[in-house]
Design a protein around this motif. Structure first.
Motif, PDB file in Angstrom:
ATOM      1  N   ILE A 123     -12.836   9.604 -12.969  1.00  0.00           N
ATOM      2  CA  ILE A 123     -12.672   8.170 -12.715  1.00  0.00           C
ATOM      3  C   ILE A 123     -11.752   7.582 -13.787  1.00  0.00           C
ATOM      4  CG2 ILE A 123     -13.827   5.929 -12.585  1.00  0.00           C
ATOM      5  CD1 ILE A 123     -16.419   7.351 -11.875  1.00  0.00           C
ATOM      6  N   LEU A 124     -10.744   6.816 -13.343  1.00  0.00           N
ATOM      7  CA  LEU A 124      -9.950   6.010 -14.269  1.00  0.00           C
ATOM      8  C   LEU A 124     -10.475   4.581 -14.187  1.00  0.00           C
ATOM      9  CD1 LEU A 124      -7.499   5.675 -16.198  1.00  0.00           C
ATOM     10  CD2 LEU A 124      -6.139   5.103 -14.154  1.00  0.00           C
ATOM     11  N   ALA A 125     -11.097   4.107 -15.269  1.00  0.00           N
ATOM     12  CA  ALA A 125     -11.620   2.736 -15.315  1.00  0.00           C
ATOM     13  C   ALA A 125     -10.527   1.842 -15.886  1.00  0.00           C
ATOM     14  CB  ALA A 125     -12.861   2.683 -16.191  1.00  0.00           C
ATOM     15  N   VAL A 126     -10.079   0.883 -15.061  1.00  0.00           N
ATOM     16  CA  VAL A 126      -8.910   0.081 -15.396  1.00  0.00           C
ATOM     17  C   VAL A 126      -9.357  -1.312 -15.851  1.00  0.00           C
ATOM     18  CG1 VAL A 126      -6.863  -0.953 -14.374  1.00  0.00           C
ATOM     19  CG2 VAL A 126      -7.491   1.376 -13.773  1.00  0.00           C
ATOM     20  N   GLY A 127      -9.231  -1.566 -17.151  1.00  0.00           N
ATOM     21  CA  GLY A 127      -9.579  -2.886 -17.691  1.00  0.00           C
ATOM     22  C   GLY A 127     -11.041  -2.978 -18.096  1.00  0.00           C
ATOM     23  N   ALA A 131     -14.400  -0.759 -17.186  1.00  0.00           N
ATOM     24  CA  ALA A 131     -14.779   0.123 -18.298  1.00  0.00           C
ATOM     25  C   ALA A 131     -16.219  -0.135 -18.711  1.00  0.00           C
ATOM     26  CB  ALA A 131     -13.832  -0.098 -19.473  1.00  0.00           C
ATOM     27  N   ARG A 132     -16.569  -1.414 -18.893  1.00  0.00           N
ATOM     28  CA  ARG A 132     -17.940  -1.722 -19.339  1.00  0.00           C
ATOM     29  C   ARG A 132     -18.970  -1.394 -18.257  1.00  0.00           C
ATOM     30  NH1 ARG A 132     -17.721  -7.135 -23.132  1.00  0.00           N
ATOM     31  NH2 ARG A 132     -16.576  -6.136 -24.813  1.00  0.00           N
ATOM     32  N   THR A 133     -18.618  -1.642 -17.011  1.00  0.00           N
ATOM     33  CA  THR A 133     -19.554  -1.353 -15.913  1.00  0.00           C
ATOM     34  C   THR A 133     -19.833   0.150 -15.835  1.00  0.00           C
ATOM     35  OG1 THR A 133     -18.722  -3.250 -14.677  1.00  0.00           O
ATOM     36  CG2 THR A 133     -19.925  -1.601 -13.405  1.00  0.00           C
ATOM     37  N   THR A 135     -19.205   2.600 -18.214  1.00  0.00           N
ATOM     38  CA  THR A 135     -19.643   3.326 -19.423  1.00  0.00           C
ATOM     39  C   THR A 135     -20.898   2.715 -20.022  1.00  0.00           C
ATOM     40  OG1 THR A 135     -18.408   1.937 -20.967  1.00  0.00           O
ATOM     41  CG2 THR A 135     -17.222   3.828 -20.012  1.00  0.00           C
ATOM     42  N   GLN A 136     -21.206   1.462 -19.588  1.00  0.00           N
ATOM     43  CA  GLN A 136     -22.353   0.742 -20.170  1.00  0.00           C
ATOM     44  C   GLN A 136     -22.147   0.456 -21.657  1.00  0.00           C
ATOM     45  OE1 GLN A 136     -25.192  -0.411 -18.302  1.00  0.00           O
ATOM     46  NE2 GLN A 136     -23.691   0.033 -16.731  1.00  0.00           N
ATOM     47  N   GLN A 137     -20.902   0.537 -22.137  1.00  0.00           N
ATOM     48  CA  GLN A 137     -20.590   0.183 -23.531  1.00  0.00           C
ATOM     49  C   GLN A 137     -20.184  -1.286 -23.572  1.00  0.00           C
ATOM     50  OE1 GLN A 137     -20.592   2.698 -26.138  1.00  0.00           O
ATOM     51  NE2 GLN A 137     -21.588   3.788 -24.469  1.00  0.00           N
ATOM     52  N   LYS A 138     -20.490  -1.952 -24.646  1.00  0.00           N
ATOM     53  CA  LYS A 138     -20.104  -3.364 -24.760  1.00  0.00           C
ATOM     54  C   LYS A 138     -18.968  -3.540 -25.769  1.00  0.00           C
ATOM     55  CE  LYS A 138     -22.899  -5.267 -21.786  1.00  0.00           C
ATOM     56  NZ  LYS A 138     -22.564  -4.223 -20.776  1.00  0.00           N
ATOM     57  N   ILE A 139     -18.153  -2.510 -25.910  1.00  0.00           N
ATOM     58  CA  ILE A 139     -17.056  -2.562 -26.880  1.00  0.00           C
ATOM     59  C   ILE A 139     -15.734  -2.774 -26.145  1.00  0.00           C
ATOM     60  CG2 ILE A 139     -18.219  -1.240 -28.679  1.00  0.00           C
ATOM     61  CD1 ILE A 139     -16.909   1.291 -27.606  1.00  0.00           C
ATOM     62  N   SER A 140     -14.655  -2.993 -26.899  1.00  0.00           N
ATOM     63  CA  SER A 140     -13.359  -3.312 -26.275  1.00  0.00           C
ATOM     64  C   SER A 140     -12.762  -2.075 -25.597  1.00  0.00           C
ATOM     65  CB  SER A 140     -12.392  -3.819 -27.332  1.00  0.00           C
ATOM     66  OG  SER A 140     -12.077  -2.755 -28.210  1.00  0.00           O
ATOM     67  N   VAL A 141     -11.842  -2.346 -24.684  1.00  0.00           N
ATOM     68  CA  VAL A 141     -11.122  -1.243 -24.022  1.00  0.00           C
ATOM     69  C   VAL A 141     -10.409  -0.402 -25.078  1.00  0.00           C
ATOM     70  CG1 VAL A 141      -9.164  -0.717 -22.501  1.00  0.00           C
ATOM     71  CG2 VAL A 141     -10.838  -2.444 -21.826  1.00  0.00           C
ATOM     72  N   GLY A 142      -9.815  -1.075 -26.062  1.00  0.00           N
ATOM     73  CA  GLY A 142      -9.103  -0.364 -27.133  1.00  0.00           C
ATOM     74  C   GLY A 142     -10.008   0.654 -27.822  1.00  0.00           C
ATOM     75  N   SER A 143     -11.280   0.275 -28.020  1.00  0.00           N
ATOM     76  CA  SER A 143     -12.213   1.198 -28.698  1.00  0.00           C
ATOM     77  C   SER A 143     -12.704   2.308 -27.766  1.00  0.00           C
ATOM     78  CB  SER A 143     -13.447   0.450 -29.221  1.00  0.00           C
ATOM     79  OG  SER A 143     -13.074  -0.683 -29.912  1.00  0.00           O
ATOM     80  N   MET A 144     -12.670   2.056 -26.465  1.00  0.00           N
ATOM     81  CA  MET A 144     -13.136   3.088 -25.520  1.00  0.00           C
ATOM     82  C   MET A 144     -12.051   4.106 -25.185  1.00  0.00           C
ATOM     83  SD  MET A 144     -15.534   1.157 -22.710  1.00  0.00           S
ATOM     84  CE  MET A 144     -15.348  -0.590 -22.981  1.00  0.00           C
TER      85      MET A 144
END
Ligand code: URA
Length: 190
Positions: A123-127, A131-133, A135-144
């Motif tokens: 999966i390519l998560a775009v934006g 990304a948050r949906t 990965t369940q991470q609450k960090i920025s795209v830059g950090s992911m």
């Protein structure tokens, strides 16, 4: 292709087309469910339809989509018919605002069920919303970026939204090329 996958997805799409669970259903022209191959190895997930997508009924056909699809072709050699595309939210938020948390929460069971039906492994998560949906991470795209996450049986790579690249220029586009390179690596492992 396994015909039952096609039938199951068609039934889910019809359910989405009838959905009135949130306010976005009142202003949409149509539900924008997906495009591309059900048996694709690569699944692209964006945020929500914009004006062009709401008009056309297809995800990522506006300016952002043209850029994203061009980069995928350039880096992975895949054209639009060779991967599956959808969004976290299936109806356009008016004025192209970001979908609200309640709208994401109400709609994302459609994405979850799509991902259960699809056999693709990457999966390519775009934006940020995708990304948050996923990965369940609450960090920025830059950090992911640059990490491989998992969602069920699939691997997730995160990249910037192409709308950001349209504003942020060449450097963001180049970062997206790097992320697509990671996607290419995962695809070739399979
Ligand atoms: N932006 C998205 O995230 N998805 C689309 O389909 C179009 C624009």
């Amino acid at each position: 292709m396994d015909l039952s996958i096609y039938d199951t997805m068609k039934a889910l799409e019809e359910e989405a087309r009838r959905c009135t669970s949130c306010v976005l259903s009142e202003s949409r022209s149509q539900v924008v469910f997906s495009s591309g191959r059900l048996d694709a190895e690569l699944i692209v997930v964006g945020e929500a339809p914009g004006a062009s997508e709401d008009r056309d009924g297809t995800p990522f056909v506006g300016r952002s989509g043209v850029l994203l699809r061009r980069l995928i072709l350039e880096v992975l050699g895949l054209d639009s018919g060779q991967y599956y595309v959808t969004n976290v939210v299936k109806c356009r938020p008016e004025g192209n605002r970001k979908p609200l948390a309640v709208e994401i929460g109400t709609c994302s069971h459609f994405l979850e069920r799509q991902l259960e039906i699809l056999k693709g492994g990457v999966i390519l998560a775009v934006g940020e919303v995708a990304a948050r949906t996923l990965t369940q991470q609450k960090i920025s795209v830059g950090s992911m970026r640059g990490s491989v996450y998992t969602h069920g049986d699939k691997k997730v790579i995160v990249t910037y939204h192409p709308a950001y690249a349209l504003r942020g220029g060449r450097a963001i586009e180049d970062s997206m090329r790097v992320d697509l390179g990671f996607v290419g690596g995962l695809l070739s492992e399979r």
